[in-house]
Design a protein around this motif. Structure first.
Motif, short mmCIF file in Angstrom:
data_model
loop_
_atom_site.label_atom_id
_atom_site.label_comp_id
_atom_site.label_asym_id
_atom_site.label_seq_id
_atom_site.Cartn_x
_atom_site.Cartn_y
_atom_site.Cartn_z
N UNK A 132 0.84 -1.21 0.00
CA UNK A 132 0.00 0.00 0.00
C UNK A 132 0.87 1.26 0.00
N UNK A 133 1.93 1.20 0.80
CA UNK A 133 2.83 2.36 0.87
C UNK A 133 3.48 2.63 -0.50
N UNK A 134 3.92 1.55 -1.13
CA UNK A 134 4.56 1.71 -2.45
C UNK A 134 3.57 2.30 -3.46
N UNK A 135 2.36 1.76 -3.45
CA UNK A 135 1.35 2.25 -4.42
C UNK A 135 1.06 3.73 -4.17
N UNK A 136 0.90 4.10 -2.91
CA UNK A 136 0.62 5.51 -2.59
C UNK A 136 1.75 6.40 -3.08
#
Lengths: 182, 139
Positions: A132-136
């Protein structure tokens, strides 16, 4: 406009440096962002980005265009980032002073409140699950293109959308909670 | 702190939208590529030289084999020629005039000795040539 055919023509005529010079404006930030999303360390991400372009430079004569150029470069970047990540533990955090300083430097005149809010959001992003962090990070870095983020992370677009939706819901809720407790 | 989604988007955009490498990134990369390029060229040159040396050694080895076989052939040829010569003399002997026969008889030990020396000398000369030959200089 950089085309794969044009690029391969340059490589075939022994002008690899020129080919890299053309690739850099198109991929430098994306590769850096991708490495940064894995490593969460500016210095390390920049080192990995350099390594990625050196690997691309070395491997360009063997590029057979079975995958698109961007997919190929992102694969090299992901592998290099994962290797760097394995070689370097423990991880740094997005809320490290150096990182905070770097992202704060983007906006030249933020107010103290805005800075505090951004710092808080940065900490929240840091606490998100890795994907999720990477996508954000990549979504907001890459001009909000689900497709590009999907290519960079080798994920289906639907997965990127789901991860982003969950991350934003989590961030909104966490930010709301922080506001309620403040 | 209450952050509606549009506000959150704005913050996230501000946080990550401008992330980029340092200004000297490209200069450092190009310097590394130039160094890499020189190293690659040096490695290619060393590899080419090694391949050329190996090719030369193979060629010299083939040449030496050929020379040895030629020398063996030459020795056998000399022996064959000497035998033919003896056979020819023996065959021609009764038809040769008395004067020539007298001279031949007089010089027979010398002729036989010369023939023996000739036959013995060929392999010796071949061995000598093989040993005193200039060593092959590799590249």
């Amino acid at each position: 406009m950089l085309t794969e055919t044009g690029l391969m023509e340059l490589v075939r005529s022994g002008r690899r440096d020129e080919a890299i010079t053309l690739l850099l404006p198109a991929f430098r930030r994306k590769v850096f962002g991708l490495s940064y999303s894995f490593l969460r360390d500016r210095e390390a991400a920049e080192d990995v980005t350099q390594e990625v372009f050196i690997k691309v430079w070395r491997a360009l004569p063997g590029f057979d265009a079975r995958a698109s150029l961007s997919t190929w470069i992102y694969t090299i970047a992901r592998n290099a980032s994962l290797s760097a990540l394995r070689a370097r533990r423990p991880q740094s955090s997005l809320s490290d002073p150096e990182v905070t300083q770097a992202v704060e430097g983007i906006d030249p005149v933020p107010s103290a409140d805005v800075l505090a809010e951004r710092s808080a959001i940065l900490r929240l992003v840091d606490q998100l699950p890795e994907k999720q962090r990477q996508v954000v990070m990549l979504f907001y870095m890459e001009e909000q293109s689900h497709e590009e983020v999907a290519t960079m992370l080798a994920m289906p677009v639907g997965t990127v959308k789901t991860l982003l939706h969950r991350a934003r819901a989590r961030l909104s809720a966490a930010a709301g909670n922080m506001g309620a407790t403040a | 702190m209450s952050t509606p989604n549009s506000e959150l988007d704005k913050h996230l955009q501000a946080l990550f939208g401008g992330l980029d490498t340092r200004a000297d990134f490209e200069a450092r990369l190009m310097a590394r590529l130039r160094a890499e390029s020189q190293t690659a060229a040096t490695e290619r040159a060393v590899r080419t030289r090694e391949q050329e040396r190996a090719r030369y050694r193979r060629a010299v080895s083939e040449l030496q084999t050929w020379r040895r076989s030629m020398l063996r052939m030459l020795t056998l040829d000399t022996l064959g020629i000497a035998l033919l010569l003896v056979a020819a003399i023996v065959t021609a002997w009764p038809h040769v005039s008395q004067d020539v026969m007298d001279i031949s008889r007089q010089y027979a030990p010398y002729i036989a000795m010369s023939l023996g020396i000739l036959i013995a000398a060929v392999p010796l000369l071949a061995m000598w040539a093989e040993q005193t030959r200039r060593p092959v200089r590799l590249l």
